[in-house]
Scaffold this active site. Structure first.
Site, PDB file in Angstrom:
ATOM      1  N   GLU A 363      -2.537  -1.446   7.217  1.00  0.00           N
ATOM      2  CA  GLU A 363      -1.703  -2.232   6.028  1.00  0.00           C
ATOM      3  C   GLU A 363      -0.178  -1.781   5.989  1.00  0.00           C
ATOM      4  O   GLU A 363       0.442  -1.469   5.081  1.00  0.00           O
ATOM      5  CB  GLU A 363      -2.200  -1.819   4.648  1.00  0.00           C
ATOM      6  CG  GLU A 363      -3.855  -2.296   4.589  1.00  0.00           C
ATOM      7  CD  GLU A 363      -4.155  -2.252   3.052  1.00  0.00           C
ATOM      8  OE1 GLU A 363      -3.482  -2.708   2.024  1.00  0.00           O
ATOM      9  OE2 GLU A 363      -5.476  -2.454   2.914  1.00  0.00           O
TER      10      GLU A 363
HETATM   11  N1  CAA Z   1       7.083  -9.245  -1.871  1.00  0.00           N
HETATM   12  C1  CAA Z   1       7.631 -10.473  -2.159  1.00  0.00           C
HETATM   13  N2  CAA Z   1       8.410 -10.965  -1.165  1.00  0.00           N
HETATM   14  C2  CAA Z   1       8.549 -10.430   0.080  1.00  0.00           C
HETATM   15  C3  CAA Z   1       8.172  -9.039   0.313  1.00  0.00           C
HETATM   16  C4  CAA Z   1       7.338  -8.565  -0.897  1.00  0.00           C
HETATM   17  N3  CAA Z   1       7.221  -7.080  -0.615  1.00  0.00           N
HETATM   18  N4  CAA Z   1       8.536  -8.529   1.321  1.00  0.00           N
HETATM   19  C5  CAA Z   1       9.082  -9.580   2.142  1.00  0.00           C
HETATM   20  N5  CAA Z   1       9.195 -10.747   1.312  1.00  0.00           N
HETATM   21  C6  CAA Z   1       9.876 -11.967   1.590  1.00  0.00           C
HETATM   22  C7  CAA Z   1      11.466 -11.613   1.478  1.00  0.00           C
HETATM   23  O1  CAA Z   1      11.984 -12.033   0.348  1.00  0.00           O
HETATM   24  C8  CAA Z   1      11.843 -13.077   2.552  1.00  0.00           C
HETATM   25  O2  CAA Z   1      11.711 -14.192   1.572  1.00  0.00           O
HETATM   26  P1  CAA Z   1      12.870 -15.381   1.618  1.00  0.00           P
HETATM   27  O3  CAA Z   1      12.448 -16.075   2.795  1.00  0.00           O
HETATM   28  O4  CAA Z   1      12.870 -16.053   0.421  1.00  0.00           O
HETATM   29  O5  CAA Z   1      14.222 -14.633   2.119  1.00  0.00           O
HETATM   30  C9  CAA Z   1      10.519 -13.017   3.343  1.00  0.00           C
HETATM   31  O6  CAA Z   1       9.306 -12.592   2.699  1.00  0.00           O
HETATM   32  C10 CAA Z   1      10.719 -12.631   4.602  1.00  0.00           C
HETATM   33  O7  CAA Z   1      11.164 -11.264   4.448  1.00  0.00           O
HETATM   34  P2  CAA Z   1      11.620 -10.231   5.555  1.00  0.00           P
HETATM   35  O8  CAA Z   1      12.674 -11.247   6.204  1.00  0.00           O
HETATM   36  O9  CAA Z   1      11.880  -9.056   5.177  1.00  0.00           O
HETATM   37  O10 CAA Z   1      10.318 -10.242   6.810  1.00  0.00           O
HETATM   38  P3  CAA Z   1      10.310  -9.623   8.069  1.00  0.00           P
HETATM   39  O11 CAA Z   1       9.532 -10.573   8.994  1.00  0.00           O
HETATM   40  O12 CAA Z   1      11.518  -8.714   8.499  1.00  0.00           O
HETATM   41  O13 CAA Z   1       8.804  -8.551   7.717  1.00  0.00           O
HETATM   42  C11 CAA Z   1       7.804  -6.418   7.055  1.00  0.00           C
HETATM   43  C12 CAA Z   1       9.150  -7.491   6.964  1.00  0.00           C
HETATM   44  C13 CAA Z   1       8.104  -5.489   6.048  1.00  0.00           C
HETATM   45  C14 CAA Z   1       8.072  -5.699   8.841  1.00  0.00           C
HETATM   46  C15 CAA Z   1       6.467  -7.094   7.147  1.00  0.00           C
HETATM   47  O14 CAA Z   1       6.414  -7.957   8.333  1.00  0.00           O
HETATM   48  C16 CAA Z   1       5.354  -6.044   7.207  1.00  0.00           C
HETATM   49  O15 CAA Z   1       5.025  -5.539   5.962  1.00  0.00           O
HETATM   50  N6  CAA Z   1       4.864  -5.787   8.092  1.00  0.00           N
HETATM   51  C17 CAA Z   1       3.787  -5.181   8.401  1.00  0.00           C
HETATM   52  C18 CAA Z   1       2.275  -6.041   8.123  1.00  0.00           C
HETATM   53  C19 CAA Z   1       1.141  -5.263   7.526  1.00  0.00           C
HETATM   54  O16 CAA Z   1       1.261  -4.315   6.942  1.00  0.00           O
HETATM   55  N7  CAA Z   1       0.036  -5.648   8.184  1.00  0.00           N
HETATM   56  C20 CAA Z   1      -1.051  -4.868   7.856  1.00  0.00           C
HETATM   57  C21 CAA Z   1      -2.237  -6.219   7.906  1.00  0.00           C
HETATM   58  S1  CAA Z   1      -3.504  -6.094   6.873  1.00  0.00           S
HETATM   59  C22 CAA Z   1      -4.622  -4.558   7.233  1.00  0.00           C
HETATM   60  O17 CAA Z   1      -4.223  -3.641   8.017  1.00  0.00           O
HETATM   61  C23 CAA Z   1      -5.802  -4.645   6.400  1.00  0.00           C
HETATM   62  C24 CAA Z   1      -6.864  -3.655   6.666  1.00  0.00           C
HETATM   63  O18 CAA Z   1      -7.377  -3.785   7.639  1.00  0.00           O
HETATM   64  C25 CAA Z   1      -7.280  -2.866   5.489  1.00  0.00           C
END
Ligand code: CAA
Length: 379
Positions: A363
């Site tokens: 996550e």
């Molecule tokens: N809430 C709402 N919108 C959001 C947001 C949030 N928390 N974070 C980003 N956004 C929106 C932005 O506002 C942006 O919107 P616009 O297009 O309107 O401008 C859009 O999303 C893109 O945002 P970013 O440019 O910031 O996105 P990014 O590609 O740079 O990614 C990141 C940022 C934080 C690295 C994200 O990709 C991320 O969180 N990566 C990690 C993924 C992750 O947690 N994976 C876990 C998988 S699930 C898992 O692990 C489950 C399990 O096994 C238990």
């Protein structure tokens, strides 16, 4: 530590603690040793109405607040972190997006069965080439008449194979980047939807972690969750809440290791006295509990912010980052206090140490949490 829990929260905490200590703990070592899904825990959770804690009674939930749900993960994870993540992935990742973004028809079709525990949920975002870079989705969904046709592969999916309902993400328009990603509800048994490699892991070994394979999977267009192009935001918002769940899992692991260490140092004698009498033991325990209480404060604050409708993205990331690193530090120290016995599988602390590691990875890794926190600070 007193967080001014309400009467309902205290009552539910007591119930979850009894469930965890009396019915989940006894299977934790076996679930780990044999890498088997904790079906008994899921059944116990179902009977205790723990599979829909923060959702409305109208849909079969318990109608309790988000902190009550977080208390459940903490209590389970003190004894069995595998059971903790089963609940977290089901409630925060698989069920929440349907409760939040689903149409009334989707809620009627899916939410009630998930909240009552008749069905289990999972969340499919990660792909071989889209882990931390979640935007790099390669799974596609193409509208063909009244159906979407889905092709691609997901990996590392928690509850995979065991879950009946999956919220998955796929590209509906590759030219639009994150705005070309959409979310869908997919049911186990849909033709073309199969499960691949079952991962063998360091910790949370009873948690099912598996590939999802989509080979021309056709689903009715009514299974689109939200609107086309909303998928990335749905995923990110879902993860904001999920991260509080994983933070609670880390918190539970840390407290569980402390509880084991305290019991051990009182009875283990060296140099003619219990090792609890040595100042090194006392100081180690003091540091372990202080960090864990600080983590608890962050985790409960994030849960309360979410419940009250305040912004919680940054707080959730801080809670997960700090609780996960605390869990690693505390379980490492707990093994040191237990010495050679702590290193063996006769005592649960080595399992807790192995289980703690994943909280720094899934996550969103600790590095992702730092990106989210600093991103909010520098906006
Ligand atoms: N809430 C709402 N919108 C959001 C947001 C949030 N928390 N974070 C980003 N956004 C929106 C932005 O506002 C942006 O919107 P616009 O297009 O309107 O401008 C859009 O999303 C893109 O945002 P970013 O440019 O910031 O996105 P990014 O590609 O740079 O990614 C990141 C940022 C934080 C690295 C994200 O990709 C991320 O969180 N990566 C990690 C993924 C992750 O947690 N994976 C876990 C998988 S699930 C898992 O692990 C489950 C399990 O096994 C238990």
């Amino acid at each position: 530590m007193d967080f001014n829990l309400t009467e309902q929260q205290l009552m539910m905490q007591k119930l979850f603690r009894e469930v965890a200590q009396n019915e989940v703990k006894e299977n934790a070592a076996d679930v780990d040793e044999n890498e088997r899904f904790p079906k008994e825990s899921v059944e116990v959770m179902r009977q205790a109405k723990m599979l829909g804690i923060p959702y409305s009674r109208e849909y079969g939930g318990a109608g309790a607040d988000y902190l009550c749900y977080i208390l459940a993960i903490e209590e389970l994870s003190k004894t069995c972190a595998t059971s903790g993540v089963v609940l977290s992935a089901h409630t925060s990742l698989g069920t929440w997006p349907i409760a939040q973004f689903g149409t009334e028809e989707q809620k009627q079709r899916f939410l009630t069965d998930l909240c009552t525990g008749k069905k289990l949920a999972a969340f499919g975002l990660t792909e071989p080439n889209a882990g931390t870079d979640a935007a790099g989705q390669q799974t596609t969904a193409v509208l063909d008449g009244d159906e979407y046709v889905i092709n691609g592969t997901k990996i590392f999916i928690t509850n995979a194979g065991e879950a009946d309902v999956y919220v998955i993400f796929a590209m509906t328009d590759k030219t639009k980047g994150t705005r070309g990603i959409s979310a869908f509800i997919l049911e186990k048994g849909t033709p073309g939807f199969t499960f691949g490699l079952h991962e063998k892991k360091l910790g949370i070994r009873g948690s099912a972690t598996c590939e999802l394979i989509f080979n021309n999977v056709r689903i009715p267009k009514e299974n689109l969750l939200g609107k086309e192009g909303m998928g990335f935001k749905i995923a990110m918002q879902t993860l904001d809440g999920g991260r509080i769940g994983i933070a609670a899992q880390a918190l539970g692991i840390a407290q569980g290791a402390i509880d084991e260490a305290v019991a051990y140092v009182k009875q283990r004698k060296q140099f003619g006295r219990p090792i609890a009498k040595f100042q090194n033991t006392q100081f180690q325990l003091a540091d372990m509990q202080t960090k864990t209480d600080a983590a608890r404060w962050l985790v409960y604050s994030a849960a309360t912010a979410k419940q009250e409708g305040r912004p919680y993205t940054q707080l959730a990331a801080e809670a997960k980052l700090f609780a996960a690193e605390t869990a690693m530090e505390v379980t490492t120290k707990a093994i040191q206090l237990l010495g050679g016995y702590g290193y063996t599988r006769d005592l649960p602390v080595e399992r807790m140490f192995r289980d703690a590691k994943i909280t720094e990875i899934y996550e969103g890794t600790s590095e992702v949490q730092r990106m989210v926190i600093s991103g909010a600070m520098l906006k």
